[in-house]
Design an enzyme around this catalytic site. Structure first.
Site, PDB file in Angstrom:
ATOM      1  N   VAL A 170      17.206  25.489  -4.207  1.00  0.00           N
ATOM      2  CA  VAL A 170      18.557  24.967  -4.445  1.00  0.00           C
ATOM      3  C   VAL A 170      19.059  25.405  -5.821  1.00  0.00           C
ATOM      4  CG1 VAL A 170      19.938  22.859  -4.687  1.00  0.00           C
ATOM      5  CG2 VAL A 170      18.200  23.002  -2.894  1.00  0.00           C
TER       6      VAL A 170
ATOM      7  N   CYS B 281      21.174  17.057   3.021  1.00  0.00           N
ATOM      8  CA  CYS B 281      21.826  18.249   3.591  1.00  0.00           C
ATOM      9  C   CYS B 281      22.406  17.989   4.986  1.00  0.00           C
ATOM     10  CB  CYS B 281      20.845  19.411   3.633  1.00  0.00           C
ATOM     11  SG  CYS B 281      19.154  18.953   3.955  1.00  0.00           S
TER      12      CYS B 281
ATOM     13  N   GLN C 169      16.693  21.381  11.851  1.00  0.00           N
ATOM     14  CA  GLN C 169      16.762  21.659  10.420  1.00  0.00           C
ATOM     15  C   GLN C 169      15.819  22.788  10.003  1.00  0.00           C
ATOM     16  OE1 GLN C 169      17.365  16.910   9.692  1.00  0.00           O
ATOM     17  NE2 GLN C 169      16.831  18.061   7.869  1.00  0.00           N
TER      18      GLN C 169
ATOM     19  N   GLY D 299      15.087  23.625   3.821  1.00  0.00           N
ATOM     20  CA  GLY D 299      15.427  22.249   3.439  1.00  0.00           C
ATOM     21  C   GLY D 299      14.241  21.505   2.867  1.00  0.00           C
TER      22      GLY D 299
ATOM     23  N   HIS E 263      21.112  24.529   8.900  1.00  0.00           N
ATOM     24  CA  HIS E 263      20.833  23.359   9.734  1.00  0.00           C
ATOM     25  C   HIS E 263      21.877  23.306  10.861  1.00  0.00           C
ATOM     26  CE1 HIS E 263      17.979  22.150   6.838  1.00  0.00           C
ATOM     27  NE2 HIS E 263      18.490  21.007   6.426  1.00  0.00           N
TER      28      HIS E 263
HETATM   29  N1  NAP Z   1      16.590  22.533   0.168  1.00  0.00           N
HETATM   30  C1  NAP Z   1      17.590  21.800   0.646  1.00  0.00           C
HETATM   31  O1  NAP Z   1      18.237  22.109   1.672  1.00  0.00           O
HETATM   32  C2  NAP Z   1      17.965  20.565  -0.050  1.00  0.00           C
HETATM   33  C3  NAP Z   1      19.113  19.920   0.348  1.00  0.00           C
HETATM   34  C4  NAP Z   1      19.492  18.766  -0.296  1.00  0.00           C
HETATM   35  C5  NAP Z   1      18.718  18.291  -1.318  1.00  0.00           C
HETATM   36  N2  NAP Z   1      17.595  18.941  -1.712  1.00  0.00           N
HETATM   37  C6  NAP Z   1      16.831  18.382  -2.829  1.00  0.00           C
HETATM   38  O2  NAP Z   1      16.905  19.245  -3.973  1.00  0.00           O
HETATM   39  C7  NAP Z   1      15.700  19.155  -4.709  1.00  0.00           C
HETATM   40  C8  NAP Z   1      15.082  20.540  -4.869  1.00  0.00           C
HETATM   41  O3  NAP Z   1      14.870  21.156  -3.612  1.00  0.00           O
HETATM   42  P1  NAP Z   1      14.392  22.665  -3.472  1.00  0.00           P
HETATM   43  O4  NAP Z   1      14.445  22.931  -2.034  1.00  0.00           O
HETATM   44  O5  NAP Z   1      15.133  23.542  -4.420  1.00  0.00           O
HETATM   45  O6  NAP Z   1      12.854  22.564  -3.991  1.00  0.00           O
HETATM   46  P2  NAP Z   1      11.914  23.721  -4.536  1.00  0.00           P
HETATM   47  O7  NAP Z   1      12.345  25.049  -4.024  1.00  0.00           O
HETATM   48  O8  NAP Z   1      10.534  23.275  -4.260  1.00  0.00           O
HETATM   49  O9  NAP Z   1      12.170  23.718  -6.137  1.00  0.00           O
HETATM   50  C9  NAP Z   1      11.811  22.637  -6.964  1.00  0.00           C
HETATM   51  C10 NAP Z   1      12.340  22.875  -8.383  1.00  0.00           C
HETATM   52  O10 NAP Z   1      12.036  21.720  -9.183  1.00  0.00           O
HETATM   53  C11 NAP Z   1      11.373  22.144 -10.374  1.00  0.00           C
HETATM   54  N3  NAP Z   1      10.460  21.131 -10.858  1.00  0.00           N
HETATM   55  C12 NAP Z   1       9.410  20.590 -10.216  1.00  0.00           C
HETATM   56  N4  NAP Z   1       8.788  19.691 -11.015  1.00  0.00           N
HETATM   57  C13 NAP Z   1       9.461  19.685 -12.200  1.00  0.00           C
HETATM   58  C14 NAP Z   1       9.311  18.997 -13.431  1.00  0.00           C
HETATM   59  N5  NAP Z   1       8.327  18.120 -13.628  1.00  0.00           N
HETATM   60  N6  NAP Z   1      10.204  19.238 -14.418  1.00  0.00           N
HETATM   61  C15 NAP Z   1      11.207  20.130 -14.239  1.00  0.00           C
HETATM   62  N7  NAP Z   1      11.397  20.833 -13.104  1.00  0.00           N
HETATM   63  C16 NAP Z   1      10.536  20.606 -12.101  1.00  0.00           C
HETATM   64  C17 NAP Z   1      10.623  23.405  -9.960  1.00  0.00           C
HETATM   65  O11 NAP Z   1      10.293  24.148 -11.117  1.00  0.00           O
HETATM   66  P3  NAP Z   1       8.924  25.018 -11.185  1.00  0.00           P
HETATM   67  O12 NAP Z   1       9.208  26.326 -10.464  1.00  0.00           O
HETATM   68  O13 NAP Z   1       8.736  25.191 -12.645  1.00  0.00           O
HETATM   69  O14 NAP Z   1       7.855  24.199 -10.528  1.00  0.00           O
HETATM   70  C18 NAP Z   1      11.689  24.072  -9.087  1.00  0.00           C
HETATM   71  O15 NAP Z   1      12.620  24.714  -9.924  1.00  0.00           O
HETATM   72  C19 NAP Z   1      14.832  18.163  -3.939  1.00  0.00           C
HETATM   73  O16 NAP Z   1      15.033  16.898  -4.496  1.00  0.00           O
HETATM   74  C20 NAP Z   1      15.360  18.223  -2.539  1.00  0.00           C
HETATM   75  O17 NAP Z   1      15.109  17.041  -1.836  1.00  0.00           O
HETATM   76  C21 NAP Z   1      17.204  20.075  -1.109  1.00  0.00           C
END
Ligand code: NAP
Length: 348
Positions: free
Chosen positions: A15, A131, A158, A162, A243
């Site tokens: 994201v 989402c 989905q 996500g 989705h």
């Molecule tokens: N994907 C979707 O469709 C979607 C839709 C709505 C909401 N969301 C929400 O958006 C959020 C992120 O989703 P994502 O899909 O982007 O996840 P992701 O690809 O797993 O990325 C997670 C991000 O969070 C960072 N992070 C993890 N632990 C951290 C910490 N202690 N301090 C600072 N940064 C940290 C990671 O950095 P590092 O690389 O350094 O670990 C990475 O940049 C979640 O809460 C998810 O529920 C996602």
């Protein structure tokens, strides 16, 4: 050029990367953009338009002169950091589920309830919905305005993105393993996802629904109308991005499929692709990388009074997360915050 100092927390994630590219694409008025992630990612490079930013650690960053923080670093990170960031006068737009149901935190889909954004002043936090909810309410709002929705039955399909970047990698690795006849050991998903579907997203609740299904109910009520009844079945499918939702709606007042099609054609954020022939509908493959909420298969459901069925598809990383967050930032920039004089441009 005056603009806002914007931090993207979770900049290395699915994201966060999308947020950076959408900020650049939509020419959000920035004086400076800062990429933040965990301390594991210090110095890691991410793209912002045609520039490269080097990530800093969220935990060491001082937010006192930052205007907006787009946060997508997960629920526990947000629970911990968002109140501290808000206390510095920086507005957090959070993508996790940590704050969505907090009565002092607005939950916003700009096409539906942009006015509620003014409530950010209580905590300096605004929540982005799940989402699946975001694309659903974009399609429901104009129909609700016309014929009042009584009940919604939705089944979701989905994509793996996500569930984050590890989940995306798992579909890729498992698909490869199937062709190479290698063993498949599920890690991120509870069962094999390649060439399969899994009727389970997030944790189980006491009544047998899952938390993802519960989120769709309570978030739709908070954003659109507390009187709407909704039941969901949320299913993970082996699609990388996008989705899809099969939506059945019961209205208080009569509405035909033709009327619904006309209303949705001009509704903000909606794009109707609906010709009744093979291929005359949108699939997630086509919606990936796009901003619209696509609506297809609009038809009457004669088994209930005033019933309609629809097929709704959108890019979960864009409208479901990053685009919606940037649109909220645009509402703040337009109606609620004042851009400061130029500071140093583009940290990195
Ligand atoms: N994907 C979707 O469709 C979607 C839709 C709505 C909401 N969301 C929400 O958006 C959020 C992120 O989703 P994502 O899909 O982007 O996840 P992701 O690809 O797993 O990325 C997670 C991000 O969070 C960072 N992070 C993890 N632990 C951290 C910490 N202690 N301090 C600072 N940064 C940290 C990671 O950095 P590092 O690389 O350094 O670990 C990475 O940049 C979640 O809460 C998810 O529920 C996602």
């Amino acid at each position: 050029m005056s603009g806002f100092k914007v931090a993207v927390a979770g900049a290395t994630g699915n994201v966060g990367r999308e947020m950076l590219s959408i900020l650049a694409e939509r020419r959000f008025p920035v004086s400076e953009v800062v990429a933040l992630a965990s301390s594991r990612s210090i110095g890691k490079e991410v793209s912002f338009g045609d520039r490269t930013l080097k990530c800093k650690a969220l935990e060491n960053y001082d937010f006192s002169d930052t205007d907006i923080c787009l946060m997508s670093a997960g629920g526990s990170v947000s629970k911990d950091f968002s109140p501290k960031i808000g206390a510095k006068g920086c507005v957090v737009i959070d993508n996790s589920s940590a704050w969505r149901m907090d009565p002092d935190v607005p939950l916003i889909v700009p096409e539906v309830n942009a006015d509620a954004a003014r409530g950010f002043v209580s905590k300096y936090i605004i929540a982005n919905p799940n989402c699946s909810t975001a694309q659903l309410v974009v399609a429901l709002k104009p129909l609700h305005d016309r014929a009042r929705i009584r009940r919604v039955v939705v089944a979701t399909y989905q994509s793996v993105s996500g569930a984050g970047k590890e989940a995306t990698d798992e579909l890729f690795a498992q698909s490869k393993a199937v062709f190479q006849a290698d063993e498949i050991v599920p890690k991120k998903f509870p069962k094999r996802i390649a060439f399969n579907v899994i009727p389970h997203i997030d944790v189980f609740m006491e009544d047998g629904t899952t938390k993802e299904e519960w989120k769709m109910l309570v978030e739709t009520k908070k954003i659109l109308d507390p009187k709407i009844r909704l039941t969901a079945t949320c299913v993970r499918v082996p699609v990388f991005i996008g989705h899809s939702e099969a939506v059945n709606i019961e209205f208080e007042q009569p509405i035909t499929a033709d009327e619904a099609r006309d209303i949705l054609r001009t509704a903000p954020g909606c794009l109707v692709i609906d010709s009744r022939e093979p291929g005359g509908y949108v699939t997630p493959y086509e919606a990936a990388g796009e901003d619209a909420t696509y609506i297809s298969r609009i038809r009457e459901d004669a088994t209930v009074e005033n019933g309609l069925s629809l097929w709704v598809v959108s890019d979960n990383l864009r409208k479901g997360a990053a685009l919606n967050a940037v649109q909220i930032a645009e509402v703040l920039a337009r109606d609620h915050l004042r851009a400061a004089a130029p500071r140093r441009r583009f940290a990195g």
